[in-house]
Design an enzyme around this catalytic site. Structure first.
Site, PDB file in Angstrom:
ATOM      1  N   ARG A  58       0.837  -1.204   0.000  1.00 56.55           N
ATOM      2  CA  ARG A  58       0.000   0.000   0.000  1.00 56.55           C
ATOM      3  C   ARG A  58       0.859   1.236   0.000  1.00 56.55           C
ATOM      4  NH1 ARG A  58      -4.676  -1.117   4.249  1.00 56.55           N
ATOM      5  NH2 ARG A  58      -5.532  -2.865   3.108  1.00 56.55           N
TER       6      ARG A  58
ATOM      7  N   SER B 191      -8.207  -0.670   0.655  1.00 58.33           N
ATOM      8  CA  SER B 191      -9.263  -0.895   1.645  1.00 58.33           C
ATOM      9  C   SER B 191     -10.023   0.376   2.017  1.00 58.33           C
ATOM     10  CB  SER B 191      -8.649  -1.572   2.873  1.00 58.33           C
ATOM     11  OG  SER B 191      -9.651  -1.986   3.752  1.00 58.33           O
ATOM     12  N   HIS B 192     -10.006   0.723   3.301  1.00 55.58           N
ATOM     13  CA  HIS B 192     -10.808   1.832   3.823  1.00 55.58           C
ATOM     14  C   HIS B 192     -10.083   3.169   3.687  1.00 55.58           C
ATOM     15  CE1 HIS B 192      -8.153   0.005   6.678  1.00 55.58           C
ATOM     16  NE2 HIS B 192      -8.065   1.170   7.292  1.00 55.58           N
TER      17      HIS B 192
ATOM     18  N   LYS C 246      -2.635  -6.516  -3.673  1.00 56.81           N
ATOM     19  CA  LYS C 246      -2.511  -7.636  -2.751  1.00 56.81           C
ATOM     20  C   LYS C 246      -2.596  -8.934  -3.532  1.00 56.81           C
ATOM     21  CE  LYS C 246      -5.991  -8.823   0.158  1.00 56.81           C
ATOM     22  NZ  LYS C 246      -6.752  -9.022   1.398  1.00 56.81           N
TER      23      LYS C 246
ATOM     24  N   ASP D 212     -16.806  -0.737   3.431  1.00 54.54           N
ATOM     25  CA  ASP D 212     -15.643   0.106   3.142  1.00 54.54           C
ATOM     26  C   ASP D 212     -15.244   0.066   1.666  1.00 54.54           C
ATOM     27  OD1 ASP D 212     -14.597  -2.453   3.102  1.00 54.54           O
ATOM     28  OD2 ASP D 212     -12.634  -1.794   3.815  1.00 54.54           O
TER      29      ASP D 212
ATOM     30  N   ASP E  77     -13.191  -1.573  -0.282  1.00 57.91           N
ATOM     31  CA  ASP E  77     -13.129  -2.830  -1.031  1.00 57.91           C
ATOM     32  C   ASP E  77     -14.169  -3.844  -0.580  1.00 57.91           C
ATOM     33  OD1 ASP E  77     -11.802  -3.106   1.416  1.00 57.91           O
ATOM     34  OD2 ASP E  77     -10.564  -4.746   0.666  1.00 57.91           O
TER      35      ASP E  77
ATOM     36  N   ASP F 221     -14.908  -5.316   2.412  1.00 59.47           N
ATOM     37  CA  ASP F 221     -14.754  -6.380   3.409  1.00 59.47           C
ATOM     38  C   ASP F 221     -15.163  -5.965   4.821  1.00 59.47           C
ATOM     39  OD1 ASP F 221     -12.559  -4.776   3.762  1.00 59.47           O
ATOM     40  OD2 ASP F 221     -11.066  -6.380   3.570  1.00 59.47           O
ATOM     41  N   ARG F 222     -15.290  -4.665   5.080  1.00 56.82           N
ATOM     42  CA  ARG F 222     -15.712  -4.248   6.428  1.00 56.82           C
ATOM     43  C   ARG F 222     -17.198  -3.929   6.459  1.00 56.82           C
ATOM     44  NH1 ARG F 222     -11.071  -0.596   9.312  1.00 56.82           N
ATOM     45  NH2 ARG F 222      -9.314  -1.926   8.724  1.00 56.82           N
TER      46      ARG F 222
ATOM     47  N   GLU G 199     -13.473  -9.235  13.899  1.00 54.87           N
ATOM     48  CA  GLU G 199     -12.539  -8.325  14.541  1.00 54.87           C
ATOM     49  C   GLU G 199     -13.281  -7.076  14.976  1.00 54.87           C
ATOM     50  OE1 GLU G 199      -8.296  -8.180  13.104  1.00 54.87           O
ATOM     51  OE2 GLU G 199      -9.394  -8.105  11.224  1.00 54.87           O
ATOM     52  N   GLU G 200     -12.772  -6.439  16.014  1.00 58.27           N
ATOM     53  CA  GLU G 200     -13.386  -5.206  16.508  1.00 58.27           C
ATOM     54  C   GLU G 200     -13.351  -4.100  15.461  1.00 58.27           C
ATOM     55  OE1 GLU G 200     -11.255  -2.506  16.844  1.00 58.27           O
ATOM     56  OE2 GLU G 200      -9.633  -3.853  16.204  1.00 58.27           O
ATOM     57  N   SER G 201     -12.479  -4.220  14.472  1.00 60.40           N
ATOM     58  CA  SER G 201     -12.327  -3.194  13.450  1.00 60.40           C
ATOM     59  C   SER G 201     -13.348  -3.351  12.328  1.00 60.40           C
ATOM     60  CB  SER G 201     -10.916  -3.248  12.882  1.00 60.40           C
ATOM     61  OG  SER G 201     -10.632  -4.555  12.414  1.00 60.40           O
TER      62      SER G 201
ATOM     63  N   LYS H 146     -12.707 -11.194   5.113  1.00 63.10           N
ATOM     64  CA  LYS H 146     -13.887 -10.710   5.801  1.00 63.10           C
ATOM     65  C   LYS H 146     -14.854 -10.169   4.753  1.00 63.10           C
ATOM     66  CE  LYS H 146     -11.151  -6.705   6.993  1.00 63.10           C
ATOM     67  NZ  LYS H 146      -9.960  -6.502   7.794  1.00 63.10           N
TER      68      LYS H 146
ATOM     69  N   ARG I  35      -3.267   2.114  19.378  1.00 63.48           N
ATOM     70  CA  ARG I  35      -4.660   1.729  19.591  1.00 63.48           C
ATOM     71  C   ARG I  35      -4.815   1.268  21.031  1.00 63.48           C
ATOM     72  NH1 ARG I  35      -6.316   2.159  14.423  1.00 63.48           N
ATOM     73  NH2 ARG I  35      -5.363   0.921  12.754  1.00 63.48           N
TER      74      ARG I  35
HETATM   75  C1  G1P Z   1      -6.308  -2.744  11.149  1.00 63.16           C
HETATM   76  C2  G1P Z   1      -7.327  -3.373  12.060  1.00 63.16           C
HETATM   77  C3  G1P Z   1      -7.274  -4.875  11.939  1.00 63.16           C
HETATM   78  C4  G1P Z   1      -7.482  -5.278  10.474  1.00 63.16           C
HETATM   79  C5  G1P Z   1      -6.469  -4.553   9.604  1.00 63.16           C
HETATM   80  C6  G1P Z   1      -6.717  -4.814   8.127  1.00 63.16           C
HETATM   81  O1  G1P Z   1      -5.017  -3.177  11.505  1.00 63.16           O
HETATM   82  O2  G1P Z   1      -7.121  -2.979  13.408  1.00 63.16           O
HETATM   83  O3  G1P Z   1      -8.256  -5.440  12.761  1.00 63.16           O
HETATM   84  O4  G1P Z   1      -7.328  -6.653  10.315  1.00 63.16           O
HETATM   85  O5  G1P Z   1      -6.567  -3.144   9.816  1.00 63.16           O
HETATM   86  O6  G1P Z   1      -7.989  -4.401   7.731  1.00 63.16           O
HETATM   87  P1  G1P Z   1      -4.033  -2.301  12.425  1.00 63.16           P
HETATM   88  O7  G1P Z   1      -3.917  -0.950  11.797  1.00 63.16           O
HETATM   89  O8  G1P Z   1      -4.686  -2.189  13.778  1.00 63.16           O
HETATM   90  O9  G1P Z   1      -2.752  -3.083  12.462  1.00 63.16           O
HETATM   91 ZN    ZN Z   2     -11.306  -3.286   3.425  1.00 60.35          ZN
END
Ligand code: G1P
Ligand code: ZN
Length: 542
Positions: A21, A112-113, A125, A276, A278, A280-281, A362-364, A375, A495
């Site tokens: 990225r 991604s996001h 990827k 998001d 792509d 996946d979230r 995941e919490e994210s 995901k 975090r």
């Molecule tokens: C963040 C999220 C994690 C997720 C990752 C990829 O990673 O916290 O849960 O799997 O993006 O989407 P981090 O920036 O915390 O390493």
């Molecule tokens: Zn994503």
């Protein structure tokens, strides 16, 4: 005609768990994308004549880099490429197409996001044949190759028409432009009770799905509006734009504020969701009820049997370590194993492949199941809809009943962004050094009972991942976790994950901020967040 182009290595092409990225401007340097793609192929064996899947989230540079990839794939001997029409494939859809077509692997273009546009982010990827992200061994080999590359192979051919469905030839290789949505939508129909969801919409249930001008627009429009009969306008921001309409396509309470406000309004829709860049979230908000991703995982696991694809029950549940323990209580009640893994989707892939877990999260805001190896945002929304269609209760009631049975894990994540790397490292080093002295220490949240640096042994292959985040536990089951982001692009992001458990007979209707106030104070006292970072407040609270 195959051409061999001389090139020199770029020193910054180390792929992370989410691939390579970088800013668009970085990718626009001469041969930059080509070097990386050739390095990927140089690190793989046995793909001659095989199928490669290619697609991305439509962000700026998507089409150009796809043309580069196709030529290099043809010149390197792939037999066939399946590419999404318009260059589009969401990450979960790409995972599915790889699995379904028996492809050798796939290249997904996305950051991604993160925002898109000429001054924003881009990424590539590589996913392997199981549909999941390349394991560390493969990404390490790719990185090593990028440092030595001296030439790449390509063709001197005009661009493929990415908008024309059907088969075209590129040298000796077949390029099949496929409908990016159909296979994925068909898969969803096998998992969920579309009739029940259709009846839910027909009964006047209202949904607002915010595609954030990113890749899920066409998927959501086809599935929600066409196949499930939700009224036109259910999907908002449904056209993928190269710059996501200047939005930050991250479905959280900061970047999907509009949606949140609509759901909190007096006359808002029954249900709100977003995905998001792509796809996946996911973000889940009921009318007057935000659902944390950790709670969402727990509710989905507890109710999954209501959907046909999961009617036979779950083999196990997996959650990343910082994700709240809400799902643990569901696993316990169901009598199935719960796996606590390091942050990042790749650890789930092994458990899914081994048939040890069915649902993970995941919490994210990432939730998914064994239907793909990524995901999957829309999948989570559809499972919620299936549950709502069967239970016919508002989200507020579903959550209240869930907490009344399992207790409630109040939860928040505080991100401190853009910290100088040395300062963030110093904070973590100091905390790590203090770990043995923490148990027994009095704080605003009571005495510390446990303190460790999370280490994971993968039950499928015995591999060990150490230093995955510092966990500090308190006597009442509350917990604070500290870790540094592994995906940031500027400086370091700290975090801080805060979680307080209240049993089923406790106070279940507190405001999250109030419930967590003592833990927030304790977190600062234990780690010296303000002292190290100079920041009084987190940059983002989710
Ligand atoms: C963040 C999220 C994690 C997720 C990752 C990829 O990673 O916290 O849960 O799997 O993006 O989407 P981090 O920036 O915390 O390493
Ligand atoms: Zn994503």
């Amino acid at each position: 005609m195959i051409q061999t182009v001389a090139t020199t290595p770029y020193p910054d092409q180390k792929p992370g768990t989410s691939g390579l990225r970088k800013k668009v401007r970085v990718f626009q340097q001469p041969h930059y994308a080509a070097n990386f793609v050739q390095s990927v192929f140089d690190s793989l064996d046995g793909f001659a004549g095989q199928t490669l899947v290619v697609g991305g989230d439509g962000r700026y540079l998507n089409r150009e880099v796809i043309q580069t990839m196709l030529r290099i794939a043809a010149a390197n001997g792939f037999g066939r490429v399946l590419v999404g029409q318009g260059g589009i494939l969401s990450t979960p859809a790409a995972s599915h197409v790889i699995r379904k077509s028996g492809a050798f692997g796939g290249l997904i273009l996305s950051a991604s996001h993160n925002p898109g546009g000429p001054d924003e982010d881009f990424g590539i990827k590589y996913n392997i044949g199981n549909g999941g992200p390349a394991p560390e061994g493969v990404t390490a080999a790719i990185h090593a190759r990028t440092l030595e590359i001296s030439e790449y192979r390509t063709l001197d051919t005009p661009d493929i028409d990415l908008d024309q469905l059907g088969t075209q030839m590129l040298g000796e290789m077949t390029v099949e432009v496929i409908d990016p949505v159909a296979d994925y939508a068909d898969l969803m129909e096998t998992l969920f009770d579309f009739d029940a969801i259709r009846a839910l919409f027909a009964g006047g249930f209202t949904l607002s799905f915010d595609a954030m001008s990113a890749v899920t627009g066409p998927y959501a429009t086809e599935i929600l509006e066409r196949r499930l009969g939700a009224p036109a306008g259910t999907v908002v921001n449904g056209t993928p734009l190269p710059d996501f309409g200047h939005h930050h396509p991250d479905p959280n309470l900061v970047h999907a504020r509009d949606l949140y406000e609509r759901l909190m309004a007096e006359e808002g829709p029954d249900f709100g969701a977003a995905s998001d860049g792509d796809g996946d979230r996911n973000l889940i908000i009921g009318r007057h009820q935000y659902v944390t991703p950790s709670d969402s995982l727990a509710v989905l696991a507890a109710n999954a049997h209501l959907a046909p694809g999961y009617a036979r029950g779950l083999k196990g549940i997996a959650r990343s370590m910082p994700t709240s323990g809400a799902a643990d209580r569901v696993a316990q009640a169901l009598g199935i194993p719960l796996y606590e893994t390091p942050t990042g989707w790749k650890f789930f892939g092994n458990l899914l492949d081994a048939g040890m877990a069915t649902i993970c999260g995941e919490e994210s805001a990432g939730t998914g199941s064994d239907h793909v190896r990524e995901k999957d945002g829309l999948w989570a929304v559809l499972l919620w809809l299936n549950i709502l269609a069967v239970r016919r209760q508002p989200v507020t009631e579903i959550m209240a009943e869930h907490w009344a049975r399992y207790g409630r894990n109040y939860y928040a994540r505080h991100d401190y962004e853009g910290i100088a790397t040395e300062r963030a490292d110093a904070l973590m080093a100091e905390l790590r050094g203090a770990l043995p002295t923490l148990p027994g220490r009095e704080t605003a949240a009571g005495a510390v009972s446990t303190a460790d640096d999370f280490s994971y042994t993968d039950p499928t292959d015995g591999s060990v991942s150490a230093h995955q985040g510092i966990r500090i536990g308190f006597a009442d089951g509350s917990r604070v976790v500290f870790r540094l982001s592994g995906t940031g692009t500027q400086g370091a992001t700290l975090r801080v994950y805060l979680e307080r458990y209240v049993g089923a007979d406790g106070e279940l209707a507190l405001e999250t901020a109030d419930a967590l106030a003592p833990l927030i104070q304790a977190a600062d006292a234990l780690a010296g967040i303000t002292r190290h970072t100079g920041m009084d407040e987190p940059s983002v609270i989710t």
